[in-house]
Design an enzyme around this catalytic site. Sequence first.
Site, PDB file in Angstrom:
ATOM      1  N   ASN A   9       0.911  -1.180   0.068  1.00  0.00           N
ATOM      2  CA  ASN A   9       0.134  -0.169   0.004  1.00  0.00           C
ATOM      3  C   ASN A   9       0.977   1.346   0.000  1.00  0.00           C
ATOM      4  OD1 ASN A   9      -1.987   2.049   0.596  1.00  0.00           O
ATOM      5  ND2 ASN A   9      -2.362   1.608   2.612  1.00  0.00           N
ATOM      6  N   LYS A  11      -0.138   4.460  -0.144  1.00  0.00           N
ATOM      7  CA  LYS A  11      -0.519   5.595   0.316  1.00  0.00           C
ATOM      8  C   LYS A  11      -0.297   6.752  -0.506  1.00  0.00           C
ATOM      9  CE  LYS A  11       0.005   3.196   4.653  1.00  0.00           C
ATOM     10  NZ  LYS A  11      -0.053   3.341   6.140  1.00  0.00           N
ATOM     11  N   HIS A  95      -9.461   0.941   5.187  1.00  0.00           N
ATOM     12  CA  HIS A  95      -7.983   1.189   5.729  1.00  0.00           C
ATOM     13  C   HIS A  95      -8.324   1.819   7.142  1.00  0.00           C
ATOM     14  CE1 HIS A  95      -3.847   2.287   6.574  1.00  0.00           C
ATOM     15  NE2 HIS A  95      -3.599   1.162   6.174  1.00  0.00           N
ATOM     16  N   GLU A  97      -6.636   4.404   8.083  1.00  0.00           N
ATOM     17  CA  GLU A  97      -6.595   5.851   7.767  1.00  0.00           C
ATOM     18  C   GLU A  97      -7.748   6.411   7.291  1.00  0.00           C
ATOM     19  OE1 GLU A  97      -2.907   5.424   5.574  1.00  0.00           O
ATOM     20  OE2 GLU A  97      -1.896   5.003   7.613  1.00  0.00           O
ATOM     21  N   GLU A 167      -5.165  -5.320  10.638  1.00  0.00           N
ATOM     22  CA  GLU A 167      -4.125  -4.269  10.947  1.00  0.00           C
ATOM     23  C   GLU A 167      -4.305  -3.625  12.336  1.00  0.00           C
ATOM     24  OE1 GLU A 167      -2.429  -3.050   6.985  1.00  0.00           O
ATOM     25  OE2 GLU A 167      -3.807  -1.984   7.263  1.00  0.00           O
ATOM     26  N   GLY A 173       2.609   1.860  10.697  1.00  0.00           N
ATOM     27  CA  GLY A 173       3.572   3.215  10.841  1.00  0.00           C
ATOM     28  C   GLY A 173       3.975   3.577  11.919  1.00  0.00           C
ATOM     29  N   SER A 212       3.796  -2.406  10.308  1.00  0.00           N
ATOM     30  CA  SER A 212       5.217  -2.510  10.468  1.00  0.00           C
ATOM     31  C   SER A 212       5.634  -3.803  10.158  1.00  0.00           C
ATOM     32  CB  SER A 212       5.620  -1.866  11.937  1.00  0.00           C
ATOM     33  OG  SER A 212       5.209  -0.654  12.141  1.00  0.00           O
TER      34      SER A 212
HETATM   35  C1  PEP Z   1      -0.803  -0.049   6.452  1.00  0.00           C
HETATM   36  O1  PEP Z   1      -0.961   1.295   6.333  1.00  0.00           O
HETATM   37  O2  PEP Z   1      -1.533  -0.718   5.959  1.00  0.00           O
HETATM   38  C2  PEP Z   1       0.577  -0.581   7.174  1.00  0.00           C
HETATM   39  C3  PEP Z   1       0.735  -1.979   7.477  1.00  0.00           C
HETATM   40  O3  PEP Z   1       1.759   0.128   7.151  1.00  0.00           O
HETATM   41  P1  PEP Z   1       2.975   0.080   7.740  1.00  0.00           P
HETATM   42  O4  PEP Z   1       3.487  -1.162   7.099  1.00  0.00           O
HETATM   43  O5  PEP Z   1       3.926   1.309   7.361  1.00  0.00           O
HETATM   44  O6  PEP Z   1       2.807  -0.097   9.283  1.00  0.00           O
END
Ligand code: PEP
Length: 249
Positions: A9, A11, A95, A97, A167, A173, A212
Amino acid sequence: MRQTLVAGNWKLNGSLDSIKQLVSGILAGIGDTGDTAVAVCPPFVYIPLVSELLQGSKVALGSQDVSDQDSGAFTGEVSGPMLKEFGCRYAIVGHSERRALYAEDDEFTARKFAAARRAGLTPILCVGETLEEREQGITEDVVARQLDAVIELEGIGAIGDAVIAYEPVWAIGTGKTASPQQAQDVHAFIRGKLAGLDGGVAEKVQILYGGSVKGSNAAELFAMEDIDGGLIGGASLVADDFLAICRAG
Ligand code: PEP
């Protein structure tokens, strides 16, 4: 046996130049990622470019979002049929966000899930709890509620044709990864809940972990029984890092 899927992703990141470089780096190393299915989800405007660059490769294309509407007076939206026309296979919906920053609730997310399916896209449905919710001990309630909104609208069968991404919001992040056991516990809860409704769906659905994930922790996460791959944010922006995760699959 479920196939491992690693989806990047990107973003709100990239430019024409950086995206061309990223795709060429991924394509240069994709040959040694074995049976792992791989997908990338660029920002909308770069989808036509990436679609062309990925032609003939095993890397699938996805979107980071999709409108709940198919067409009409919905300024700023991008619909499932449009994404399909440009070669998308997947559409991320819900997601964290989108949920937190754009106030997209469970019902709206369910309508986006339905719109993706109507267009022939495979929804990647994101679910997960905040740190506060985890500390309150309501992780399973939150995840169950997020899943139920989709099951109520689309039926349990629809989940079998989709992908779920667990998630935990506190791991996205932040550099904090759920431990393999913490992630496995929630994945097993999700699969168990689905099994209570339809054993075939529970067995079939890919449940990805996101939060992460890096080359250094991917293998131990993906080795867990109910973790079928990853949804990758930050580490999907660097070809070598992303490929290391794909190889861990
Ligand atoms: C995400 O935003 O779906 C995600 C998993 O981000 P990150 O890997 O940066 O934590």
